[in-house]
Design an enzyme around this catalytic site. Structure first.
Site, PDB file in Angstrom:
ATOM      1  N   SER A 109       6.424   3.925  -5.579  1.00 31.59           N
ATOM      2  CA  SER A 109       6.209   3.657  -4.153  1.00 31.59           C
ATOM      3  C   SER A 109       7.101   2.495  -3.706  1.00 31.59           C
ATOM      4  O   SER A 109       8.319   2.569  -3.813  1.00 31.59           O
ATOM      5  CB  SER A 109       4.717   3.389  -3.911  1.00 31.59           C
ATOM      6  OG  SER A 109       4.454   3.252  -2.539  1.00 31.59           O
ATOM      7  N   HIS A 112       1.667   7.324   1.997  1.00 32.32           N
ATOM      8  CA  HIS A 112       2.104   8.573   1.344  1.00 32.32           C
ATOM      9  C   HIS A 112       1.311   9.798   1.794  1.00 32.32           C
ATOM     10  O   HIS A 112       1.243  10.788   1.077  1.00 32.32           O
ATOM     11  CB  HIS A 112       2.077   8.435  -0.189  1.00 32.32           C
ATOM     12  CG  HIS A 112       2.974   7.350  -0.683  1.00 32.32           C
ATOM     13  ND1 HIS A 112       4.351   7.434  -0.614  1.00 32.32           N
ATOM     14  CD2 HIS A 112       2.699   6.123  -1.197  1.00 32.32           C
ATOM     15  CE1 HIS A 112       4.870   6.317  -1.089  1.00 32.32           C
ATOM     16  NE2 HIS A 112       3.895   5.513  -1.439  1.00 32.32           N
TER      17      HIS A 112
END
EC number: 2.3.1.39
Length: 308
Positions: free
Chosen positions: A89, A199
């Site tokens: 991430s 996300h």
């Protein structure tokens, strides 16, 4: 032939006091920390070292803090010579600095903006995330689809390791899943201390603003492949990488596939650079045979530099 990947953690790894041991004790690391302080519009070193105002956990501060810590450790390390890099991430931005796709100064501005856009799009309490333990991806995906409706969604967001899938979406549905998790077959469902539905497709609302912001910076082809979260492939082309960093906002982190791709390329040593050992723990559950090294502190840096 043994190959090495350097890997970088994302949000959740931050802690008060991070990188303080490096400051004024290693010239290369101090240069990065000082550069962050000069580049950003808030006192990042105070936030990282003492966090007297309790702001380290806010995503617009967490993101530059983690990038700065990982980049400072990276700058202090000698003789790394990695074949690949990967980040989880936010950690993917540390990978971009490592592979010289972005300068540190540009990357730290980008992640500050990324955090600000995320925080503005989702005031605290609207979106959230949770870790589902003990179920495979297909089952988690099926549960998410059954809970989602036209106006509220929950989706798989981080495919971390077998039996650990993080979901993301509207907080009401996350809370419902936390409550019902065991009855749906999960060992448990743990809410994560995050301030938004990262996300998930909900993050598409910031796609345009983020894309236009990052276009003003210089992106370069990677010096070695960056394994990207969105497609679990090694990329070196700057335009492909940049496009994938926008998609990364609203796409699941394909950590299992990324790790397996690296192992397929011959990687047998993963070096995690940054606070905590979260990624090393995940990789152990994906493949028990690879070598794992964690570089978190000045002592770890000294140990590496003396032995390598």
């Amino acid at each position: 032939m043994s190959k090495t990947a350097i890997i970088f953690p994302g949000q959740g790894a931050q802690k008060v006091g991070m990188a303080q041991d490096l400051f004024n004790n290693n010239d290369q690391a101090t240069e990065i920390l000082t550069s962050a302080a000069k580049t950003l519009d808030f006192d990042i070193l105070e936030t990282m070292f003492t966090d007297e105002e309790g702001k380290l956990g806010e995503t617009e501060n967490t993101q530059p803090a983690l990038l700065t810590h990982s980049s400072a450790l990276l700058a202090a390390l000698k003789n790394l010579n990695p074949d690949f890099t990967m980040g989880h991430s936010l950690g993917e931005y540390s990978s971009l600095v490592a592979a010289d796709v972005l300068s540190f100064e540009d990357a730290v501005k980008i992640v500050r903006k990324r955090g600000q856009l995320m925080a503005q799009a989702f005031p605290t309490g609207v979106g959230s995330m949770a870790a589902v333990l003990g179920l495979d991806f297909d089952k988690v995906d099926e549960i998410c689809k059954s809970l989602s409706s036209d106006d509220k969604i929950i989706e798989p967001a981080n495919i971390n390791c077998p039996g650990q899938i993080v979901v993301s979406g509207h907080k009401a549905l996350i809370d419902e899943l936390v409550e019902k998790g065991k009855s749906l077959g999960a060992k448990r469902v743990m809410p994560l201390a995050v301030s938004g539905p990262f996300h998930s497709s909900l993050m598409k609302v910031i796609e345009e603003d983020f894309s236009s912001y990052i276009n003003q910076f210089e992106w370069r082809d990677a010096k070695f492949p960056v394994v990207q979260n969105v497609n679990a492939q090694g990329e070196t082309d700057k335009e492909v990488i940049k496009s994938n960093m926008v998609k990364q906002l609203y796409s699941p982190v394909q950590f299992i596939n990324s790790t397996e791709w690296l192992i397929d390329q011959g990687v047998d040593h993963f070096i995690e650079i940054g606070p905590g050992k979260v990624l090393s723990g995940l990789i152990k559950k994906i493949n028990r045979d690879v070598k794992l090294t964690s570089i978190q502190t000045l002592e770890d840096v000294k140990g590496w530099n003396e032995n390598d």
